[in-house]
Motif scaffolding. Structure first.
Motif, mmCIF file in Angstrom:
data_model
loop_
_atom_site.group_PDB
_atom_site.id
_atom_site.type_symbol
_atom_site.label_atom_id
_atom_site.label_comp_id
_atom_site.label_asym_id
_atom_site.label_seq_id
_atom_site.Cartn_x
_atom_site.Cartn_y
_atom_site.Cartn_z
ATOM 1 N N LEU A 117 4.747 7.304 -0.975
ATOM 2 C CA LEU A 117 5.845 7.190 -1.776
ATOM 3 C C LEU A 117 6.514 8.369 -1.871
ATOM 4 C CD1 LEU A 117 7.225 5.098 -3.467
ATOM 5 C CD2 LEU A 117 5.849 5.526 -5.211
ATOM 6 N N GLU A 118 5.939 9.266 -2.086
ATOM 7 C CA GLU A 118 6.661 10.679 -2.596
ATOM 8 C C GLU A 118 7.327 11.020 -1.403
ATOM 9 O OE1 GLU A 118 3.925 13.756 -3.500
ATOM 10 O OE2 GLU A 118 5.389 15.259 -3.612
ATOM 11 N N GLY A 144 0.879 -1.254 0.093
ATOM 12 C CA GLY A 144 0.119 -0.030 0.156
ATOM 13 C C GLY A 144 0.702 1.303 0.070
ATOM 14 N N VAL A 145 2.163 1.063 -0.004
ATOM 15 C CA VAL A 145 2.971 2.333 -0.039
ATOM 16 C C VAL A 145 2.826 2.732 -1.707
ATOM 17 C CG1 VAL A 145 5.156 3.432 -0.197
ATOM 18 C CG2 VAL A 145 4.615 1.826 1.899
ATOM 19 N N MET A 194 19.974 3.460 -5.561
ATOM 20 C CA MET A 194 19.244 2.138 -4.756
ATOM 21 C C MET A 194 17.966 2.055 -5.846
ATOM 22 S SD MET A 194 17.064 4.308 -1.650
ATOM 23 C CE MET A 194 16.662 2.685 -1.159
ATOM 24 N N MET A 195 17.286 0.676 -5.255
ATOM 25 C CA MET A 195 15.926 0.655 -6.169
ATOM 26 C C MET A 195 14.977 0.302 -4.854
ATOM 27 S SD MET A 195 16.661 -2.563 -8.209
ATOM 28 C CE MET A 195 18.438 -3.212 -8.267
ATOM 29 N N LEU A 196 13.766 0.948 -5.231
ATOM 30 C CA LEU A 196 12.475 0.673 -4.443
ATOM 31 C C LEU A 196 11.647 -0.505 -4.967
ATOM 32 C CD1 LEU A 196 11.702 4.240 -3.416
ATOM 33 C CD2 LEU A 196 12.792 2.401 -2.094
ATOM 34 N N ALA A 197 11.109 -1.567 -4.260
ATOM 35 C CA ALA A 197 10.372 -2.587 -4.976
ATOM 36 C C ALA A 197 8.887 -2.618 -4.504
ATOM 37 C CB ALA A 197 10.922 -3.962 -4.802
ATOM 38 N N GLU A 198 8.054 -2.281 -5.317
ATOM 39 C CA GLU A 198 6.668 -2.288 -4.892
ATOM 40 C C GLU A 198 6.202 -3.780 -4.384
ATOM 41 O OE1 GLU A 198 2.572 -0.312 -6.691
ATOM 42 O OE2 GLU A 198 3.944 -1.340 -8.038
ATOM 43 N N LYS A 256 20.336 8.418 -7.431
ATOM 44 C CA LYS A 256 19.561 7.940 -8.405
ATOM 45 C C LYS A 256 18.703 6.937 -7.956
ATOM 46 C CE LYS A 256 21.463 8.221 -12.744
ATOM 47 N NZ LYS A 256 22.462 7.510 -13.620
ATOM 48 N N ILE A 257 17.478 6.803 -7.860
ATOM 49 C CA ILE A 257 16.511 5.817 -7.542
ATOM 50 C C ILE A 257 15.740 5.161 -8.545
ATOM 51 C CG2 ILE A 257 14.627 5.522 -5.708
ATOM 52 C CD1 ILE A 257 15.485 7.778 -4.106
ATOM 53 N N GLY A 258 15.775 3.950 -8.475
ATOM 54 C CA GLY A 258 15.024 3.144 -9.602
ATOM 55 C C GLY A 258 13.681 2.613 -8.776
ATOM 56 N N PHE A 259 12.776 2.186 -9.598
ATOM 57 C CA PHE A 259 11.481 1.797 -9.076
ATOM 58 C C PHE A 259 11.279 0.205 -9.759
ATOM 59 C CE2 PHE A 259 6.774 1.878 -8.463
ATOM 60 C CZ PHE A 259 6.777 1.858 -6.957
ATOM 61 N N LEU A 260 10.793 -0.651 -9.121
ATOM 62 C CA LEU A 260 10.396 -1.975 -9.693
ATOM 63 C C LEU A 260 8.791 -2.067 -9.237
ATOM 64 C CD1 LEU A 260 11.094 -4.611 -10.769
ATOM 65 C CD2 LEU A 260 11.562 -5.519 -8.470
ATOM 66 N N ALA A 261 8.151 -1.838 -10.179
ATOM 67 C CA ALA A 261 6.404 -1.586 -10.062
ATOM 68 C C ALA A 261 6.001 -2.879 -10.460
ATOM 69 C CB ALA A 261 6.016 -0.466 -10.946
ATOM 70 N N PHE A 262 4.882 -2.985 -9.645
ATOM 71 C CA PHE A 262 3.926 -4.273 -9.972
ATOM 72 C C PHE A 262 3.140 -3.990 -11.168
ATOM 73 C CE2 PHE A 262 -0.039 -6.989 -8.978
ATOM 74 C CZ PHE A 262 0.271 -7.932 -9.650
ATOM 75 N N LYS A 263 2.391 -3.001 -11.105
ATOM 76 C CA LYS A 263 1.584 -2.822 -12.320
ATOM 77 C C LYS A 263 1.626 -1.385 -13.278
ATOM 78 C CE LYS A 263 -2.489 -3.272 -10.270
ATOM 79 N NZ LYS A 263 -3.962 -3.696 -10.023
ATOM 80 N N SER A 264 2.173 -0.435 -12.141
ATOM 81 C CA SER A 264 2.168 0.896 -12.762
ATOM 82 C C SER A 264 3.046 1.842 -11.980
ATOM 83 C CB SER A 264 0.953 1.606 -13.229
ATOM 84 O OG SER A 264 0.306 1.645 -11.712
ATOM 85 N N VAL A 265 3.907 2.940 -12.590
ATOM 86 C CA VAL A 265 4.628 3.697 -11.918
ATOM 87 C C VAL A 265 3.682 5.029 -11.417
ATOM 88 C CG1 VAL A 265 6.815 4.871 -11.881
ATOM 89 C CG2 VAL A 265 6.483 2.748 -12.951
ATOM 90 N N PRO A 266 3.676 5.224 -10.252
ATOM 91 C CA PRO A 266 2.949 6.453 -9.831
ATOM 92 C C PRO A 266 3.474 7.842 -10.211
ATOM 93 C CG PRO A 266 3.350 5.215 -7.870
ATOM 94 C CD PRO A 266 3.931 4.306 -9.177
ATOM 95 N N HIS A 267 4.626 7.891 -9.938
ATOM 96 C CA HIS A 267 5.397 9.167 -10.151
ATOM 97 C C HIS A 267 6.330 8.793 -11.098
ATOM 98 C CE1 HIS A 267 2.598 11.305 -7.316
ATOM 99 N NE2 HIS A 267 2.736 9.949 -6.475
ATOM 100 N N LYS A 268 6.347 8.725 -12.420
ATOM 101 C CA LYS A 268 7.708 8.525 -13.099
ATOM 102 C C LYS A 268 8.719 9.424 -12.830
ATOM 103 C CE LYS A 268 5.483 5.690 -16.569
ATOM 104 N NZ LYS A 268 4.139 5.958 -17.170
#
Ligand code: TXA
Ligand code: MG
Length: 334
Positions: free
Chosen positions: A248-249, A242-243, A310-314, A262-274
Motif C-alpha cells: 500500500l505504501e 491483500g494490498v 483520488m480515493m483508494l478503496a480496500e 490528496k488521497i482518501g482511503f475507504l477502509a474495511f476494518k482499519s486504516v494501516p497508515h493514517k
C-alpha cells in the motif's frame, strides 16, 4: 436541505400526503431497507417519464416496480413459476427483486421495452405503508442521479434532486445499505443479474442458479448493469485483495510521484497508515460485512465531499453481502 419537502416517514399523516402526491402523478422519495427510492405511480406514463427526467436516467434502463402484496406482484407478471411462489414466501418483504415475463398491464416505459418486469416488496415499514395507502404498484429506481452513488439518507436525496421531487419521506439511514439482489427467473432456474442484499448462499437452497451468460460490457442482459455505476465524482480505485502494509505504501508513493496530492482511503476494518491519507472512512471496525454494507454509500459520499484527488478503496472478503459490496466498489471505480 429544503425542510418543507422532508416529512418524517414514521408519521401516518406524512404517508397520506405522500400517497396523494403519487395519485396526482408526482414524485415521492421514500426509504426502503436497501436504499432510498424515487417513486411514481407505475401505471401513469407521465409520472414514470418524470422519474427518468429527474434522475437523468437513459430510457433503456428499466425500473423496479414495488408492491405491498403478492397479489399486486401477480397482476404485473403474465405467469409465475412455482419456484417464485417459494421465493416470495421466503424472502418478501425483503431485498430480493424478481424478474419475470410481464403482464399487459405494465407500461413499456417501465421495462424499457423488455418483455419482463422487475418486482419487489420492500421491507421498510414506511415503504410498505406508502404502497398500501396509495393502493397500486410504485415504480422506483434508487433516488440518486444516474451513475452516481446511491442514497442511504434522506439528505442524500435532497442533495441530488431535492428541487425536483415533490416530497421526501425521511426514515433515517437504510439498514441494508446496498440495493436488492436482482434475480431473473427462467422456468425453474434463476440468474442473478445484480448481487445485492440477499446473497447467493441464502438463495441457492430455494432455486437452481445459473451463471449469467452475458458480459455486461458487451450486451447487458439488464440494461442497468453497465460497467460504470455508483461512481463518486472523485476518481476511485479498488485495491486488489491483500494490498496493505508495504504494498500500500508503494502504491501511495507511486500516485504521489505522479502528482496526486490528496488521497482518501475507504477502509474495511482499519486504516494501516493514517498519515498516508488526507481523509479516510472505515466501513466496519468489527469487520462485519453487513455493517460495512450499511455504511458503504454514506462513506463514499463523505469522502467525495472532501475535495480529494483520488480515493483508494480496500477490498472486502468476497462472501455473503461482501460480493454486493465488491460489485459496487468495482463499478464505482470503473
Ligand atoms: O434495492 C433496490 O432495488 C432499490 C430500491 C429503491 O428498491 N432500487 C434500485 O433500482 O436499485 P435501480 O433502478 O437503481 O436498479 C434497478 C436494476 C437496474 O440495474 C435495472 O437494469 C434492473 O434492476 N432491471 C429492472 N428491470 C429489469 C428487467 N426487466 N430485466 C432485467 N433487469 C432489470
Ligand atoms: Mg440505482
Amino acid at each position: 436541505m429544503n425542510q418543507n419537502k422532508v416529512y418524517p416517514a414514521s408519521n401516518d399523516e406524512s404517508i397520506g400526503h405522500a400517497a396523494d402526491i403519487l395519485k396526482k402523478g408526482g414524485l415521492v422519495a421514500f426509504p426502503t431497507e436497501t436504499v432510498y427510492g424515487l417513486g411514481a405511480d407505475a401505471g401513469n406514463y407521465e409520472a414514470v417519464c418524470k422519474i427518468f427526467e429527474v434522475k437523468k436516467r437513459p430510457v433503456f434502463d428499466p425500473l423496479i416496480v414495488h408492491v405491498s402484496s403478492v397479489a399486486q406482484a401477480r397482476s404485473l407478471w403474465s405467469k409465475v413459476p412455482k419456484v417464485c411462489e417459494t421465493l416470495m414466501e421466503k424472502f418478501w418483504p425483503g431485498p430480493l427483486t424478481l424478474v419475470l415475463p410481464k403482464s399487459e398491464q405494465v407500461l413499456d416505459l417501465v421495462t424499457s421495452g423488455l418483455p419482463t418486469v422487475a418486482v419487489r416488496m420492500p421491507k421498510h415499514e414506511a415503504a410498505l405503508k406508502l404502497i398500501k395507502v396509495f393502493g397500486k404498484p410504485v415504480a422506483a429506481p434508487s433516488a440518486n442521479l444516474f451513475g452516481y452513488t446511491s442514497p442511504t439518507l434522506a439528505r442524500h436525496v435532497a442533495e441530488d434532486m431535492g428541487e425536483k421531487v415533490d416530497l421526501i419521506l425521511d426514515g433515517g439511514s437504510c439498514a441494508v445499505g446496498v440495493e436488492s439482489t436482482v434475480l431473473q427467473v427462467e422456468g425453474e432456474k434463476g440468474v442473478i443479474l445484480r448481487p445485492g442484499g440477499i446473497d447467493t448462499e441464502t438463495l441457492s437452497p430455494f432455486i437452481l442458479l445459473k451463471e449469467s451468460t452475458s458480459t455486461f460490457k458487451q450486451k447487458p442482459s439488464a440494461p442497468g448493469m453497465l460497467e460504470s455505476h455508483y461512481a463518486p465524482h472523485t476518481k476511485m480505485v479498488l485495491l486488489e485483495k491483500g494490498v496493505s502494509g508495504s504494498k500500500l505504501e508503494e502504491m501511495v508513493k507511486k500516485y504521489k510521484a505522479l502528482g496526486v496530492k490528496k488521497i482518501g482511503f475507504l477502509a474495511f476494518k482499519s486504516v494501516p497508515h493514517k498519515d498516508f491519507f488526507d481523509a479516510f472512512e472505515i466501513l466496519s471496525v468489527k469487520g462485519d460485512l453487513k455493517e460495512a454494507a450499511s455504511n458503504l454509500f454514506q462513506a463514499i459520499r463523505k469522502l467525495d465531499k472532501m475535495r480529494l484527488d483520488m480515493m483508494l478503496a480496500e477490498s472486502v472478503p468476497s462472501e455473503g453481502i461482501g460480493i454486493a459490496i465488491l460489485d459496487r466498489l468495482r463499478k464505482a471505480g470503473a
